[in-house]
Motif scaffolding. Structure first.
Motif, short mmCIF file in Angstrom:
data_model
loop_
_atom_site.label_atom_id
_atom_site.label_comp_id
_atom_site.label_asym_id
_atom_site.label_seq_id
_atom_site.Cartn_x
_atom_site.Cartn_y
_atom_site.Cartn_z
N ASP A 191 35.28 36.08 39.15
CA ASP A 191 34.92 34.69 38.82
C ASP A 191 36.11 33.75 39.05
O ASP A 191 35.93 32.63 39.50
CB ASP A 191 34.44 34.59 37.37
CG ASP A 191 33.10 35.29 37.15
OD1 ASP A 191 32.29 35.31 38.10
OD2 ASP A 191 32.88 35.80 36.05
N GLN A 192 37.28 34.23 38.71
CA GLN A 192 38.52 33.46 38.89
C GLN A 192 39.42 34.26 39.82
O GLN A 192 40.23 35.07 39.35
CB GLN A 192 39.18 33.19 37.54
CG GLN A 192 38.33 32.43 36.55
CD GLN A 192 38.06 31.00 37.00
OE1 GLN A 192 38.86 30.40 37.71
NE2 GLN A 192 36.92 30.45 36.58
N ILE A 193 39.29 34.06 41.10
CA ILE A 193 39.95 34.92 42.09
C ILE A 193 41.47 34.83 41.99
O ILE A 193 42.16 35.86 41.96
CB ILE A 193 39.45 34.58 43.51
CG1 ILE A 193 37.97 34.96 43.63
CG2 ILE A 193 40.28 35.31 44.57
CD1 ILE A 193 37.31 34.46 44.89
N SER A 194 42.02 33.63 41.96
CA SER A 194 43.48 33.48 41.90
C SER A 194 44.05 34.12 40.64
O SER A 194 45.05 34.84 40.69
CB SER A 194 43.88 32.00 41.94
OG SER A 194 43.65 31.46 43.21
N ASP A 195 43.40 33.86 39.51
CA ASP A 195 43.89 34.42 38.25
C ASP A 195 43.80 35.94 38.25
O ASP A 195 44.69 36.63 37.73
CB ASP A 195 43.08 33.86 37.07
CG ASP A 195 43.40 32.40 36.79
OD1 ASP A 195 44.43 31.90 37.30
OD2 ASP A 195 42.62 31.76 36.06
N THR A 196 42.73 36.47 38.85
CA THR A 196 42.57 37.92 38.91
C THR A 196 43.64 38.55 39.78
O THR A 196 44.26 39.56 39.41
CB THR A 196 41.17 38.28 39.45
OG1 THR A 196 40.18 37.73 38.58
CG2 THR A 196 40.99 39.78 39.54
N ALA A 197 43.88 37.97 40.95
CA ALA A 197 44.94 38.48 41.83
C ALA A 197 46.29 38.43 41.14
O ALA A 197 47.08 39.38 41.19
CB ALA A 197 44.97 37.67 43.12
#
Length: 227
Positions: free
Chosen positions: A206-212
């Motif tokens: 859902d939050q790609i940058s935060d997950t990466a």
């Protein structure tokens, strides 16, 4: 990567830390948007893998690959092509990752050149030894955990194979792949992997940058603990 010399193991270990693999079929959003977010989050290597139902072919595949490679270049992240040697050559990609049914690393090296990264999937000790003999720069080891991202996935191995390869004195850079999430990534690094490969854990987030960013932090923490 413009240098014609072969990449050092130390440099490659750093690049393998958070290794994102993606094609259009893996994305809920536009692939360029997904990759941009992942790059912003700090992924260290990207592999273009355009496979599965509805995957692009021909010019569509080439154009998508070129646009994603440009994003990687803008962020200083190497761009690797999955399996497709002709595409890797046409794009002057930074390297290629191949499976056990593809051409051996030695033949690929002759066509790509010394300065390119060549990764090979290995599912047992014998495959790993052969890939190293053929000239692979790193091994993709797995699947570590159950995964739905690859229809042709091999039986799940857990961290056992990574541990076995290290116990047998194999020091080539290793990246674990298959079903890895933030909650189960730590044992992969603790077993001896230099990094983790991720498909849906980032592409479907859902939050790609935060997950990466979370994966980068987790891997860095575990590498420090391992010493």
């Amino acid at each position: 990567m413009t240098d014609n010399s072969r990449i050092s193991s130390a440099a490659l270990r750093s690049l393998l830390k958070v290794y994102f693999i993606m094609g259009s079929v893996n994305c809920r959003l536009d692939p360029s948007e997904v990759l941009t977010e992942a790059l912003t989050g700090g992924i260290t290597l990207f592999q273009f893998r355009e496979k599965g139902n509805g995957a692009l072919t021909g010019r569509g595949k080439l154009e998508l690959a070129r646009s994603l490679m440009q994003l990687c270049r803008a962020h200083g992240v190497p761009f690797i092509v999955n399996d497709d040697l002709e595409l890797a050559i046409a794009l002057d990609a930074d390297g290629i990752h191949v499976g056990q049914d593809d051409a051996p690393a030695g033949m690929i090296r002759r066509r790509l050149g010394a300065g390119k990264i060549i990764g090979v999937s290995a599912h047992n000790l014998q495959e790993a030894q052969q890939a190293i003999q053929d000239g692979a720069d790193y091994l993709g080891v797995g699947p570590v955990y159950p995964t739905n991202s690859k229809a042709d996935a091999q039986p799940v191995r857990g961290t056992q194979l990574i541990e076995e390869l290290r116990m047998r004195g194999i020091d080539i850079p290793l990246v674990g792949i298959g079903g890895i999430t933030l909650s189960n990534a730590a044992p992969v690094i603790a077993a001896g992997a230099d990094g983790i490969s991720l498909i849906s854990a980032i592409a479907q987030a859902d939050q790609i940058s935060d997950t990466a960013r979370g994966f980068v932090k987790k891997v860095d923490e575990e590498l420090r603990l391992r010493g």
